[in-house]
Motif scaffolding. Structure first.
Motif, PDB file in Angstrom:
ATOM      1  N   ALA A 101       0.834  -1.208   0.000  1.00 19.74           N
ATOM      2  CA  ALA A 101       0.000   0.000   0.000  1.00 19.74           C
ATOM      3  C   ALA A 101       0.868   1.257   0.000  1.00 19.74           C
ATOM      4  N   LEU A 102       1.909   1.262   0.832  1.00 14.10           N
ATOM      5  CA  LEU A 102       2.763   2.444   0.924  1.00 14.10           C
ATOM      6  C   LEU A 102       3.635   2.652  -0.313  1.00 14.10           C
ATOM      7  N   PHE A 103       3.888   1.584  -1.082  1.00 17.58           N
ATOM      8  CA  PHE A 103       4.597   1.756  -2.360  1.00 17.58           C
ATOM      9  C   PHE A 103       3.852   2.751  -3.238  1.00 17.58           C
ATOM     10  N   PHE A 104       2.527   2.807  -3.088  1.00 12.33           N
ATOM     11  CA  PHE A 104       1.700   3.716  -3.873  1.00 12.33           C
ATOM     12  C   PHE A 104       1.402   5.009  -3.122  1.00 12.33           C
ATOM     13  N   ILE A 105       1.097   4.881  -1.850  1.00 12.12           N
ATOM     14  CA  ILE A 105       0.691   6.050  -1.067  1.00 12.12           C
ATOM     15  C   ILE A 105       1.795   7.097  -0.996  1.00 12.12           C
ATOM     16  N   VAL A 106       3.022   6.678  -0.702  1.00 11.06           N
ATOM     17  CA  VAL A 106       4.115   7.652  -0.524  1.00 11.06           C
ATOM     18  C   VAL A 106       4.329   8.493  -1.787  1.00 11.06           C
ATOM     19  N   PRO A 107       4.538   7.890  -2.958  1.00  9.89           N
ATOM     20  CA  PRO A 107       4.753   8.755  -4.131  1.00  9.89           C
ATOM     21  C   PRO A 107       3.509   9.538  -4.546  1.00  9.89           C
ATOM     22  N   LEU A 108       2.320   8.955  -4.356  1.00 11.26           N
ATOM     23  CA  LEU A 108       1.108   9.690  -4.728  1.00 11.26           C
ATOM     24  C   LEU A 108       0.877  10.886  -3.815  1.00 11.26           C
ATOM     25  N   VAL A 109       1.180  10.749  -2.540  1.00 11.03           N
ATOM     26  CA  VAL A 109       1.059  11.896  -1.622  1.00 11.03           C
ATOM     27  C   VAL A 109       2.098  12.961  -1.994  1.00 11.03           C
ATOM     28  N   GLY A 110       3.320  12.527  -2.350  1.00  5.97           N
ATOM     29  CA  GLY A 110       4.330  13.482  -2.803  1.00  5.97           C
ATOM     30  C   GLY A 110       3.892  14.210  -4.067  1.00  5.97           C
ATOM     31  N   TRP A 111       3.306  13.467  -4.986  1.00  2.38           N
ATOM     32  CA  TRP A 111       2.806  14.052  -6.227  1.00  2.38           C
ATOM     33  C   TRP A 111       1.680  15.043  -5.925  1.00  2.38           C
ATOM     34  N   ALA A 112       0.779  14.656  -5.023  1.00  5.03           N
ATOM     35  CA  ALA A 112      -0.316  15.553  -4.647  1.00  5.03           C
ATOM     36  C   ALA A 112       0.232  16.831  -4.014  1.00  5.03           C
ATOM     37  N   TYR A 113       1.241  16.683  -3.179  1.00  3.22           N
ATOM     38  CA  TYR A 113       1.853  17.871  -2.565  1.00  3.22           C
ATOM     39  C   TYR A 113       2.445  18.780  -3.642  1.00  3.22           C
ATOM     40  N   SER A 114       3.215  18.204  -4.573  1.00  7.34           N
ATOM     41  CA  SER A 114       3.802  19.011  -5.649  1.00  7.34           C
ATOM     42  C   SER A 114       2.719  19.724  -6.444  1.00  7.34           C
ATOM     43  N   SER A 115       1.640  19.017  -6.741  1.00  2.30           N
ATOM     44  CA  SER A 115       0.535  19.622  -7.491  1.00  2.30           C
ATOM     45  C   SER A 115      -0.088  20.771  -6.711  1.00  2.30           C
ATOM     46  N   ALA A 116      -0.386  20.533  -5.448  1.00  3.40           N
ATOM     47  CA  ALA A 116      -1.027  21.560  -4.627  1.00  3.40           C
ATOM     48  C   ALA A 116      -0.118  22.770  -4.422  1.00  3.40           C
ATOM     49  N   ALA A 117       1.194  22.518  -4.337  1.00  4.42           N
ATOM     50  CA  ALA A 117       2.148  23.612  -4.141  1.00  4.42           C
ATOM     51  C   ALA A 117       2.437  24.375  -5.434  1.00  4.42           C
ATOM     52  N   GLY A 118       1.935  23.850  -6.563  1.00  8.29           N
ATOM     53  CA  GLY A 118       2.150  24.518  -7.836  1.00  8.29           C
ATOM     54  C   GLY A 118       3.489  24.203  -8.471  1.00  8.29           C
ATOM     55  N   PHE A 119       4.106  23.095  -8.056  1.00  9.85           N
ATOM     56  CA  PHE A 119       5.382  22.659  -8.627  1.00  9.85           C
ATOM     57  C   PHE A 119       5.127  21.444  -9.506  1.00  9.85           C
ATOM     58  N   PRO A 120       4.952  21.639 -10.805  1.00 10.28           N
ATOM     59  CA  PRO A 120       4.640  20.505 -11.676  1.00 10.28           C
ATOM     60  C   PRO A 120       5.794  19.498 -11.723  1.00 10.28           C
ATOM     61  N   ILE A 121       5.445  18.273 -12.020  1.00 10.10           N
ATOM     62  CA  ILE A 121       6.444  17.223 -12.201  1.00 10.10           C
ATOM     63  C   ILE A 121       6.622  17.038 -13.703  1.00 10.10           C
ATOM     64  N   VAL A 122       7.854  17.237 -14.147  1.00  8.02           N
ATOM     65  CA  VAL A 122       8.205  17.018 -15.549  1.00  8.02           C
ATOM     66  C   VAL A 122       9.225  15.879 -15.523  1.00  8.02           C
ATOM     67  N   PHE A 123       8.732  14.677 -15.773  1.00  3.13           N
ATOM     68  CA  PHE A 123       9.556  13.480 -15.628  1.00  3.13           C
ATOM     69  C   PHE A 123      10.771  13.548 -16.547  1.00  3.13           C
ATOM     70  N   LEU A 124      11.946  13.432 -15.935  1.00  2.00           N
ATOM     71  CA  LEU A 124      13.237  13.507 -16.623  1.00  2.00           C
ATOM     72  C   LEU A 124      13.417  14.818 -17.391  1.00  2.00           C
ATOM     73  N   GLY A 125      12.645  15.825 -17.008  1.00  2.00           N
ATOM     74  CA  GLY A 125      12.724  17.113 -17.685  1.00  2.00           C
ATOM     75  C   GLY A 125      12.095  17.111 -19.064  1.00  2.00           C
ATOM     76  N   LEU A 126      11.397  16.008 -19.417  1.00  2.00           N
ATOM     77  CA  LEU A 126      10.851  15.850 -20.764  1.00  2.00           C
ATOM     78  C   LEU A 126       9.342  15.663 -20.815  1.00  2.00           C
ATOM     79  N   LEU A 127       8.800  14.920 -19.865  1.00  2.00           N
ATOM     80  CA  LEU A 127       7.400  14.516 -19.914  1.00  2.00           C
ATOM     81  C   LEU A 127       6.617  15.158 -18.770  1.00  2.00           C
ATOM     82  N   PRO A 128       5.822  16.200 -19.083  1.00  2.00           N
ATOM     83  CA  PRO A 128       5.030  16.822 -18.019  1.00  2.00           C
ATOM     84  C   PRO A 128       3.914  15.872 -17.559  1.00  2.00           C
ATOM     85  N   LEU A 129       3.851  15.652 -16.262  1.00  2.00           N
ATOM     86  CA  LEU A 129       2.806  14.797 -15.696  1.00  2.00           C
ATOM     87  C   LEU A 129       1.661  15.671 -15.221  1.00  2.00           C
TER      88      LEU A 129
END
Length: 185
Positions: A101-129
């Protein structure tokens, strides 16, 4: 005591286990290191690397769960299972389920935090998530501690998992760890 070949995990399961295990330890240590750095371009770069690693771990976790759902893991050897007290069997299964469960929860919570903080994730600097929560400083502040809490919870479970494997290897001497060691098939 040696473990029969039929009781071993598949090569794919073993590879996913060790790759994720090493990746989790590395990203946890790196996360602690980078959060202690002063604000700088280097720290921002490290945060991006941390996000990329988190997305990679999330993808590997999806693969691991799909593999697990389509390839039944070997049962515990009868001698090992009968020697385990009931609480250890519960701990064995509970720890594995919580780790998955935590294999998914930890990165998804991190992703949610980045989204809420307005810091987009651009995977490898190439692929905007995609952001999956709206930008909201209040939401970001509410989510932020949960990434750390869940990461520490996962770290504790990993330590328990390793401790149990070492107990089986050096105290019980039941060969259980051999089922997950690479190159023994």
């Amino acid at each position: 005591m040696t473990t029969p070949r039929t009781a071993r995990y598949s090569g794919t399961a073993i590879a996913l286990h060790w790759i994720l295990g090493v990746a989790l330890v590395a990203i946890f240590g790196f996360g602690i290191y980078m959060t202690g750095l002063p604000f700088s371009p280097q720290r921002l770069k490290f945060y991006n690397w941390h996000k990329w690693a988190g997305v990679t771990i999330l993808a590997l976790s999806v693969l691991r769960v799909l593999w697990r759902l389509t390839h039944r893991p070997p049962a515990l050897p009868p001698a090992v299972e009968s020697a385990m007290p009931a609480w250890q069997r519960v701990a064995h299964h509970g720890t594995h389920h919580l780790m998955y469960a935590l294999f998914f929860i930890v990165p998804l919570v991190g992703w949610a935090y980045s989204s809420a903080a307005g810091f987009p994730i651009v995977f490898l600097g190439l692929l905007p998530l995609p952001s999956f929560v709206p930008v909201s400083p209040e939401l970001a502040e509410a989510i932020k501690p949960w990434h750390e809490i869940t990461a520490y919870a996962l770290a504790v479970l990993v330590v328990l998992h390793v401790a149990a494997a070492l107990k089986h290897q050096f105290i019980d001497r039941d060969g259980l760890i051999g089922r997950m060691l690479p190159g023994r098939g």
